[in-house]
Motif scaffolding. Structure first.
Motif, PDB file in Angstrom:
ATOM      1  N   ALA A 287      10.031   7.910 -17.361  1.00  0.00           N
ATOM      2  CA  ALA A 287      10.004   7.441 -18.745  1.00  0.00           C
ATOM      3  C   ALA A 287       8.723   6.664 -19.021  1.00  0.00           C
ATOM      4  CB  ALA A 287      11.217   6.557 -19.028  1.00  0.00           C
ATOM      5  N   LYS A 288       8.236   6.801 -20.249  1.00  0.00           N
ATOM      6  CA  LYS A 288       7.048   6.072 -20.658  1.00  0.00           C
ATOM      7  C   LYS A 288       7.438   4.996 -21.665  1.00  0.00           C
ATOM      8  CE  LYS A 288       3.220   9.130 -20.402  1.00  0.00           C
ATOM      9  NZ  LYS A 288       2.290   9.933 -21.196  1.00  0.00           N
ATOM     10  N   ALA A 289       6.535   4.095 -21.937  1.00  0.00           N
ATOM     11  CA  ALA A 289       6.808   3.016 -22.886  1.00  0.00           C
ATOM     12  C   ALA A 289       6.412   3.397 -24.312  1.00  0.00           C
ATOM     13  CB  ALA A 289       6.053   1.761 -22.471  1.00  0.00           C
ATOM     14  N   THR A 290       5.989   4.622 -24.505  1.00  0.00           N
ATOM     15  CA  THR A 290       5.513   5.031 -25.827  1.00  0.00           C
ATOM     16  C   THR A 290       6.612   4.906 -26.880  1.00  0.00           C
ATOM     17  OG1 THR A 290       4.471   6.835 -27.063  1.00  0.00           O
ATOM     18  CG2 THR A 290       6.121   7.449 -25.458  1.00  0.00           C
ATOM     19  N   GLY A 291       6.205   4.636 -28.106  1.00  0.00           N
ATOM     20  CA  GLY A 291       7.182   4.475 -29.184  1.00  0.00           C
ATOM     21  C   GLY A 291       7.119   5.574 -30.230  1.00  0.00           C
ATOM     22  N   TRP A 292       5.951   5.790 -30.832  1.00  0.00           N
ATOM     23  CA  TRP A 292       5.816   6.794 -31.875  1.00  0.00           C
ATOM     24  C   TRP A 292       6.062   8.177 -31.289  1.00  0.00           C
ATOM     25  CZ3 TRP A 292       5.665   6.574 -36.942  1.00  0.00           C
ATOM     26  CH2 TRP A 292       5.281   7.712 -37.650  1.00  0.00           C
ATOM     27  N   PRO A 293       6.818   9.064 -31.968  1.00  0.00           N
ATOM     28  CA  PRO A 293       7.337   8.963 -33.329  1.00  0.00           C
ATOM     29  C   PRO A 293       8.752   8.379 -33.432  1.00  0.00           C
ATOM     30  CG  PRO A 293       7.696  11.170 -32.519  1.00  0.00           C
ATOM     31  CD  PRO A 293       7.039  10.423 -31.391  1.00  0.00           C
ATOM     32  N   VAL A 294       9.260   7.786 -32.352  1.00  0.00           N
ATOM     33  CA  VAL A 294      10.614   7.225 -32.375  1.00  0.00           C
ATOM     34  C   VAL A 294      10.615   5.844 -33.033  1.00  0.00           C
ATOM     35  CG1 VAL A 294      12.590   6.553 -30.958  1.00  0.00           C
ATOM     36  CG2 VAL A 294      11.191   8.514 -30.288  1.00  0.00           C
ATOM     37  N   ILE A 295       9.613   5.040 -32.741  1.00  0.00           N
ATOM     38  CA  ILE A 295       9.504   3.680 -33.249  1.00  0.00           C
ATOM     39  C   ILE A 295       8.378   3.619 -34.277  1.00  0.00           C
ATOM     40  CG2 ILE A 295       9.116   1.266 -32.638  1.00  0.00           C
ATOM     41  CD1 ILE A 295      11.663   2.368 -31.444  1.00  0.00           C
ATOM     42  N   ALA A 296       8.639   2.991 -35.422  1.00  0.00           N
ATOM     43  CA  ALA A 296       7.616   2.866 -36.452  1.00  0.00           C
ATOM     44  C   ALA A 296       6.459   2.005 -35.946  1.00  0.00           C
ATOM     45  CB  ALA A 296       8.207   2.256 -37.721  1.00  0.00           C
ATOM     46  N   ALA A 297       5.269   2.285 -36.457  1.00  0.00           N
ATOM     47  CA  ALA A 297       4.090   1.530 -36.037  1.00  0.00           C
ATOM     48  C   ALA A 297       3.258   1.117 -37.247  1.00  0.00           C
ATOM     49  CB  ALA A 297       3.250   2.380 -35.084  1.00  0.00           C
ATOM     50  N   PRO A 298       3.871   0.355 -38.175  1.00  0.00           N
ATOM     51  CA  PRO A 298       3.108  -0.041 -39.358  1.00  0.00           C
ATOM     52  C   PRO A 298       2.050  -1.075 -39.013  1.00  0.00           C
ATOM     53  CG  PRO A 298       5.228  -1.152 -39.348  1.00  0.00           C
ATOM     54  CD  PRO A 298       5.240  -0.193 -38.191  1.00  0.00           C
ATOM     55  N   GLY A 299       0.891  -0.947 -39.627  1.00  0.00           N
ATOM     56  CA  GLY A 299      -0.146  -1.954 -39.463  1.00  0.00           C
ATOM     57  C   GLY A 299      -0.048  -2.983 -40.573  1.00  0.00           C
ATOM     58  N   LEU A 300      -1.075  -3.787 -40.695  1.00  0.00           N
ATOM     59  CA  LEU A 300      -1.119  -4.758 -41.780  1.00  0.00           C
ATOM     60  C   LEU A 300      -1.368  -4.036 -43.106  1.00  0.00           C
ATOM     61  CD1 LEU A 300      -3.309  -7.535 -40.089  1.00  0.00           C
ATOM     62  CD2 LEU A 300      -0.839  -7.601 -40.512  1.00  0.00           C
ATOM     63  N   PRO A 301      -0.843  -4.568 -44.204  1.00  0.00           N
ATOM     64  CA  PRO A 301      -1.122  -3.957 -45.513  1.00  0.00           C
ATOM     65  C   PRO A 301      -2.624  -3.874 -45.771  1.00  0.00           C
ATOM     66  CG  PRO A 301       0.650  -5.574 -45.696  1.00  0.00           C
ATOM     67  CD  PRO A 301       0.084  -5.716 -44.318  1.00  0.00           C
ATOM     68  N   GLN A 302      -3.065  -2.721 -46.245  1.00  0.00           N
ATOM     69  CA  GLN A 302      -4.474  -2.501 -46.555  1.00  0.00           C
ATOM     70  C   GLN A 302      -4.647  -2.430 -48.068  1.00  0.00           C
ATOM     71  OE1 GLN A 302      -5.262   1.239 -44.626  1.00  0.00           O
ATOM     72  NE2 GLN A 302      -4.507   0.530 -42.635  1.00  0.00           N
ATOM     73  N   LEU A 303      -5.656  -3.125 -48.594  1.00  0.00           N
ATOM     74  CA  LEU A 303      -5.877  -3.136 -50.031  1.00  0.00           C
ATOM     75  C   LEU A 303      -6.254  -1.743 -50.514  1.00  0.00           C
ATOM     76  CD1 LEU A 303      -6.100  -4.806 -52.649  1.00  0.00           C
ATOM     77  CD2 LEU A 303      -8.536  -5.117 -52.103  1.00  0.00           C
ATOM     78  N   GLU A 304      -5.518  -1.228 -51.483  1.00  0.00           N
ATOM     79  CA  GLU A 304      -5.820   0.063 -52.104  1.00  0.00           C
ATOM     80  C   GLU A 304      -6.667  -0.162 -53.360  1.00  0.00           C
ATOM     81  OE1 GLU A 304      -5.679   4.248 -52.641  1.00  0.00           O
ATOM     82  OE2 GLU A 304      -5.029   3.028 -50.931  1.00  0.00           O
ATOM     83  N   ILE A 305      -6.182  -0.962 -54.280  1.00  0.00           N
ATOM     84  CA  ILE A 305      -6.940  -1.377 -55.464  1.00  0.00           C
ATOM     85  C   ILE A 305      -6.553  -2.817 -55.785  1.00  0.00           C
ATOM     86  CG2 ILE A 305      -7.381   0.869 -56.530  1.00  0.00           C
ATOM     87  CD1 ILE A 305      -4.882   0.477 -58.233  1.00  0.00           C
ATOM     88  N   TRP A 306      -7.441  -3.506 -56.503  1.00  0.00           N
ATOM     89  CA  TRP A 306      -7.213  -4.920 -56.782  1.00  0.00           C
ATOM     90  C   TRP A 306      -6.526  -5.154 -58.121  1.00  0.00           C
ATOM     91  CZ3 TRP A 306      -6.411  -8.899 -54.112  1.00  0.00           C
ATOM     92  CH2 TRP A 306      -6.511 -10.190 -54.630  1.00  0.00           C
ATOM     93  N   GLN A 307      -6.777  -4.301 -59.112  1.00  0.00           N
ATOM     94  CA  GLN A 307      -6.141  -4.438 -60.423  1.00  0.00           C
ATOM     95  C   GLN A 307      -5.519  -3.099 -60.818  1.00  0.00           C
ATOM     96  OE1 GLN A 307      -9.467  -6.074 -62.816  1.00  0.00           O
ATOM     97  NE2 GLN A 307      -8.213  -7.908 -63.052  1.00  0.00           N
ATOM     98  N   PRO A 308      -4.180  -2.980 -60.759  1.00  0.00           N
ATOM     99  CA  PRO A 308      -3.231  -3.983 -60.268  1.00  0.00           C
ATOM    100  C   PRO A 308      -3.320  -4.121 -58.746  1.00  0.00           C
ATOM    101  CG  PRO A 308      -2.102  -1.922 -60.606  1.00  0.00           C
ATOM    102  CD  PRO A 308      -3.517  -1.709 -61.117  1.00  0.00           C
TER     103      PRO A 308
END
Length: 503
Positions: A287-308
């Motif tokens: 067995a390996k310790a890998t997670g994806w695609p079983v465990i989600a791996a979200p990063g920090l929110p990235q700015l798409e646009i500022w207004q809104p």
């Protein structure tokens, strides 16, 4: 004619209920709840009748009463009363009550939040040979909810659910054998699992089966096909094994559970394949310790646009979570025009597709874990999150231009206050079209599976942001499935009077 018959039934049931007939009280409560929701005289009488029977230790009345109270957050002490009656039934080892009480421990509604207590209740229910609850337990073990993460134990519980025919478990195991999560990597076993899941039309199982078909060898394909057929045959013959052991669907209690568990284990072991043994000591240790695609791996929110203010979060949901949410919501899909008592009932004027709301009775550890993840991303408490809903767009379906904040006429008296943030996540992205468009900013975001968007409906000073006007472009090819919610300025799980006092 039907109204007259129903009135006669209600009058007759009232008489029986007043003479202490608990079954009559339950049936009367059901009829009254069909006639009127919270705030009506019918609702008040239904609660009174059910409490009368529940107080006489009538299990069905206790469970129905708890289910009703758990969905009426505006009623004072509703959560505590629901937890009380769930606990009364859970003490009889009733699996549904154990699962619902576990959910209340996960959310801290009616009881102090305690993941370990939630895990203990759900494990007690899962041990009674309920495949769905076994999948719930496996998910909690895999994600370390109420315990240290244990991917190997999670795999064992998914295998137990598979042994009873769970297509959800088959899909989960396909992912696990594909990436080596809690078990050694094995492409042939993974493909066999996806084949079993596809046989039950579990979402995205065909996609993964076909994906593996392109990368596996001819020997692996042959192995996968044979294994899938053997698993299907074993599952089909399980009811005959129960009958031979003298076990019926009506059997309950610890003795019946022990018999069922023994039959399942003995029958599954007859496959004589160490790779899918229920005993982790017999499975591959690679067995390996890998997670994806079983465990989600979200990063920090990235700015798409500022207004809104719009932020994007890739990989917010795992493959398993996305498929699970689709499977949970698909049977409940309805046209927006058919919605009633929905937090976004106004959307029937804008949305041409279908949708399903994941109410309290549908929430499980997967949904609760997703809510927690949303709360972290939005930096607001999970208790401020609306019940999740799923939107499905097919050819030419659109969501016309709209804002998600509450206008002054809708904000007045609104439970939970203003809708500060909107969250959407792509469960499936269309092949063409379906972009989320912010019209005043002249900016469109193309979807991809697992991509989440957070956009703020209000400015930092709390005033509505008119720049947040947005729409969904028509779907041209394929389907678009969105998980959607809004995060409010106040808790949605407080009685109305208390919420108003807080403003």
């Amino acid at each position: 004619m039907n109204d007259a018959r129903n009135n006669f039934d209600i009058d007759s049931l009232r008489v029986a209920s007043e003479h202490g007939d608990c079954d009559a009280s339950v049936r009367l409560g059901q009829l009254l709840l069909q006639r009127g929701g919270f705030g009506s005289s019918e609702f008040d009488e239904a609660i009174t009748r059910l409490e009368q029977a529940a107080g006489m230790d009538h299990t069905e009345a206790q469970l129905l009463l708890a289910n009703v109270l758990a969905q009426v957050h505006a009623l004072p002490d509703a959560d505590a009363r629901a937890a009380h009656w769930y606990d009364a039934v859970a003490q009889k080892n009733h699996p549904e009550a154990l699962a619902r009480l576990g959910d209340m421990y996960l959310t801290g509604r009616g009881v102090a939040a305690d993941d370990a207590q939630a895990l203990a209740r759900i494990e007690r229910a899962a041990r009674q040979c309920y495949p769905q609850l076994q999948c719930d337990l496996a998910y909690m073990l895999d994600h370390g909810i109420g315990c240290n993460a244990d991917p190997v134990a999670a795999t064992s519980w998914f295998l137990r659910a598979l042994a009873q025919g769970s297509h959800q478990a088959a899909f989960a195991l396909g992912l696990r054998y594909y990436c080596g999560r809690g078990v050694g990597r094995d492409a042939a076993v993974a493909q066999a699992m996806f084949e079993c899941a596809a046989g039950g039309d579990f979402p995205d199982a065909c996609v993964w089966r076909d994906r593996l078909d392109e990368i596996t060898s001819s020997n692996e394909k042959c192995d996968a096909g044979l294994l899938a057929q053997r698993i299907r045959d074993q599952v089909r013959s399980l009811p005959h094994q129960f009958a031979a052991a003298g076990i019926s669907e009506l059997d309950s209690g610890e003795s019946a559970t022990q018999k069922m568990t023994a039959v399942i284990e003995r029958h599954w072991s007859a496959l004589d394949d160490r790779r899918i043994s229920l005993d982790p000591g017999h499975r591959s240790a690679r067995a390996k310790a890998t997670g994806w695609p079983v465990i989600a791996a979200p990063g920090l929110p990235q700015l798409e646009i500022w207004q809104p203010r719009v932020f994007r979060i890739p990989h917010f949901l795992s493959e398993y979570e996305r498929a699970h949410v689709i499977a949970l919501s698909a049977p409940r899909m309805a046209a927006a025009a058919d919605f009633s008592r929905d937090a976004a009932e106004f959307e029937k004027d804008f949305f041409t597709g279908t949708a399903a709301r994941l109410g309290a009775h549908m929430c499980d550890p997967v949904i609760r874990n997703i809510e927690r993840r949303i709360a972290v991303a939005a930096m607001l408490p999970a208790r401020h999150i609306e019940p999740l809903s799923v939107l499905r767009y097919q050819d030419d379906d659109v969501y016309e231009a709209h804002v998600d904040y509450l206008t002054p006429d809708r904000l007045e008296g609104a439970h939970g206050g203003q809708r500060l943030v909107t969250f959407i996540c792509y469960l499936r992205a269309p092949r063409e079209g379906g972009e989320t468009e912010y019209l005043n900013a002249e900016h469109a975001v193309a979807g991809e599976p697992g991509l989440a968007l957070l956009h703020y409906n209000c400015l930092p000073d709390g005033q509505p942001d008119e720049m947040s006007l947005h729409a969904s472009r028509p779907v041209i090819a394929g389907e678009k499935w969105l998980l959607r919610t809004a995060i409010h300025s106040q808790s949605l799980y407080e009685p109305i009077a208390a919420a108003r006092d807080a403003t």
